[in-house]
Motif scaffolding. Structure first.
Motif, short mmCIF file in Angstrom:
data_model
loop_
_atom_site.label_atom_id
_atom_site.label_comp_id
_atom_site.label_asym_id
_atom_site.label_seq_id
_atom_site.Cartn_x
_atom_site.Cartn_y
_atom_site.Cartn_z
N LEU A 1 21.19 34.51 102.73
CA LEU A 1 21.04 35.02 101.83
C LEU A 1 21.17 34.41 100.32
O LEU A 1 21.30 33.83 99.96
CB LEU A 1 22.30 36.23 101.40
CG LEU A 1 22.33 37.60 102.63
CD1 LEU A 1 24.07 38.51 101.91
CD2 LEU A 1 21.38 38.12 102.77
N PRO A 2 20.22 35.45 99.83
CA PRO A 2 20.06 34.26 98.58
C PRO A 2 20.90 34.69 97.48
O PRO A 2 20.77 33.67 96.15
CB PRO A 2 18.39 34.79 97.94
CG PRO A 2 17.75 36.05 99.13
CD PRO A 2 18.89 36.27 99.79
N ALA A 3 21.85 35.58 97.68
CA ALA A 3 22.97 35.60 96.35
C ALA A 3 24.36 34.46 96.75
O ALA A 3 24.97 34.24 96.38
CB ALA A 3 23.97 36.23 96.88
N TYR A 4 23.94 33.81 97.96
CA TYR A 4 24.76 32.80 98.30
C TYR A 4 24.56 31.39 98.02
O TYR A 4 25.02 30.51 97.76
CB TYR A 4 24.55 32.13 99.45
CG TYR A 4 25.22 33.05 101.13
CD1 TYR A 4 26.36 34.37 100.15
CD2 TYR A 4 25.03 33.25 102.23
CE1 TYR A 4 27.20 35.23 101.27
CE2 TYR A 4 26.05 35.00 102.81
CZ TYR A 4 27.03 35.59 102.28
OH TYR A 4 27.89 36.12 103.11
N LEU A 5 23.52 31.36 96.82
CA LEU A 5 23.05 30.09 96.35
C LEU A 5 23.83 28.89 95.81
O LEU A 5 24.39 28.44 95.96
CB LEU A 5 21.27 30.56 95.37
CG LEU A 5 20.38 29.12 94.49
CD1 LEU A 5 20.10 27.88 95.69
CD2 LEU A 5 19.78 29.49 94.13
N PRO A 6 24.74 30.15 94.81
CA PRO A 6 25.51 29.30 93.93
C PRO A 6 26.76 28.55 94.59
O PRO A 6 27.15 27.32 94.52
CB PRO A 6 26.31 30.20 93.57
CG PRO A 6 25.47 31.74 92.47
CD PRO A 6 24.59 31.55 94.59
N ASN A 7 26.67 29.36 96.01
CA ASN A 7 27.93 28.65 97.40
C ASN A 7 27.34 27.00 97.88
O ASN A 7 27.52 26.13 97.87
CB ASN A 7 27.95 29.77 98.17
CG ASN A 7 29.03 31.20 97.51
OD1 ASN A 7 29.19 30.53 96.26
ND2 ASN A 7 28.44 31.37 98.70
N VAL A 8 26.02 27.36 97.92
CA VAL A 8 24.94 26.18 98.35
C VAL A 8 25.17 24.97 97.21
O VAL A 8 25.27 24.20 97.34
CB VAL A 8 23.32 26.21 98.79
CG1 VAL A 8 22.71 25.69 99.01
CG2 VAL A 8 24.00 27.84 100.46
N LEU A 9 24.99 25.89 95.82
CA LEU A 9 25.15 24.52 95.28
C LEU A 9 26.58 23.87 94.84
O LEU A 9 26.30 22.97 94.69
CB LEU A 9 24.71 25.13 93.72
CG LEU A 9 24.34 24.41 92.56
CD1 LEU A 9 23.18 24.53 91.60
CD2 LEU A 9 25.96 24.73 91.68
N GLY A 10 27.35 24.65 95.34
CA GLY A 10 29.14 23.99 95.27
C GLY A 10 29.28 23.07 96.60
O GLY A 10 29.68 21.72 95.94
N ASP A 11 28.43 23.38 97.77
CA ASP A 11 27.94 22.45 98.52
C ASP A 11 27.15 20.96 98.24
O ASP A 11 27.81 19.74 98.43
CB ASP A 11 27.71 22.91 100.20
CG ASP A 11 27.97 23.99 100.22
OD1 ASP A 11 29.61 24.24 100.13
OD2 ASP A 11 27.80 25.37 101.07
N VAL A 12 26.17 20.84 97.45
CA VAL A 12 25.85 19.61 96.89
C VAL A 12 26.41 20.20 96.39
O VAL A 12 26.32 17.92 96.38
CB VAL A 12 24.43 20.81 96.29
CG1 VAL A 12 23.66 19.32 95.70
CG2 VAL A 12 23.00 21.28 97.17
N VAL A 13 27.68 19.83 95.25
CA VAL A 13 27.87 18.89 94.14
C VAL A 13 29.38 18.26 94.97
O VAL A 13 28.91 17.03 94.87
CB VAL A 13 28.34 20.37 92.67
CG1 VAL A 13 29.98 19.13 92.13
CG2 VAL A 13 27.74 20.68 92.81
#
Length: 306
Positions: free
Chosen positions: A258-270
């Motif tokens: 989901l697009p709503a998971y973008l903040p979670n994906v950003l956390g994984d990137v960090v």
């Protein structure tokens, strides 16, 4: 008749006759309808949590819906569970529901403010009318003693400027505090409401950023809009390059993320950035300490003798 405020799901009139739906078993048909209504109620944007879905409908029914078309099945299995295909194109998403709720609340606040101002003016007007009526009553009083009628001093002065013995009548003293006071209209200056933070909204620049980073990926407008909303939320907290890397990582995730998971994906990137090995350069103090250690080491002959 009061308005029906219950929630509804959207199904087209030819939904049961669709080539993917018509061959389904009764259990699979019921599962798809119930799952759509459940997701709309929970605002999960089409995501069916794995444990809930298995307990509610069973693995066989879910597998039937995930294979009722070789290219476009009704359900798509993802890491978290199953996604209802094209949910955002037919049903209201969480972002759309929250935006509509914010608009309705703002409209209600404006209506309440207008009613409060009208009520304040009405109360002020009623107070003015009552004060004027009381003043008129107080200035027109007279008394009776026996059969003799005494006229007020104000009427005597109207008929004559002197008493019967020729003494001039003094002028009426100015009104004292509280006498013949006319209350003016009271107009409220402002009726304020508590300031509420505005929810982040997707601007055209956010949508352009999403399209540019995804390299023209053929996503529907609804997905682009939802990603732009998430970018708007992250823009004030993270730098642009980190957000762009999160978008690229989201694009690499399995279908149905989901697009709503973008903040979670950003956390994984960090987290991934922090986990990368780094080569730490020695400081000046560490280099000087190494040189001093070499100076104090014994010569090769002395080490052998020792």
């Amino acid at each position: 008749m009061p308005k029906d405020d219950r929630l509804y799901g959207k199904f087209t009139l030819d939904f049961p006759d669709n080539y993917k739906i018509l061959p389904l078993s009764d259990a699979a048909f019921r599962c798809l309808v119930e799952a759509t209504l459940w997701s709309r109620k929970q605002m999960s944007d089409g995501l069916l949590a794995r444990r809930y879905a298995l307990a509610k409908w069973g693995a066989d029914v879910l597998a039937e819906l995930a294979t009722n078309d070789p290219e476009n099945p009704s359900l798509i299995e993802v890491e978290e569970g199953w996604m209802i295909r094209d949910f955002a194109e037919h049903q209201d998403t969480r972002a759309e529901i929250e935006a509509r709720s914010a608009r309705n609340k703002a409209a209600g606040q404006r209506g309440g403010l207008a009613r409060a101002k009208r009520r304040a003016k009405q109360v002020a007007s009623e107070s003015l009318s009552e004060s004027q009526a009381e003043t008129e009553t107080e200035t027109e009083t007279s008394t009776h003693v026996g059969k003799t009628t005494h006229v007020s001093n104000a009427r005597k002065r109207e008929s004559s400027s002197t008493f019967s013995d020729g003494t001039p009548i003094p002028e009426e003293p100015p009104a004292g505090p509280g006498e013949n006071v006319v209350v003016g209209e009271i107009i409220p200056t402002e009726i304020g409401t508590a300031a509420r933070p505005r929810a982040p909204r997707a601007e055209p620049a956010h949508k352009s950023t999403v399209r540019l980073v995804l390299g023209g990926a053929d996503y529907p407008d609804a997905t682009i809009n939802q990603l732009a909303v998430q970018v708007a939320k992250l823009a004030g907290k993270h730098d642009a390059e980190l957000i762009a890397e999160a978008l690229r990582e989201w694009d690499r995730r399995p279908p149905g993320t989901l697009p709503a998971y973008l903040p979670n994906v950003l956390g994984d990137v960090v987290k991934a950035r922090r986990a990368r090995p780094t080569t730490r350069k020695s400081t000046t103090d560490e280099r000087m300490a190494a040189v001093q250690a070499l100076k104090h080491q014994p010569a090769p002959e002395q080490r052998r003798l020792g």
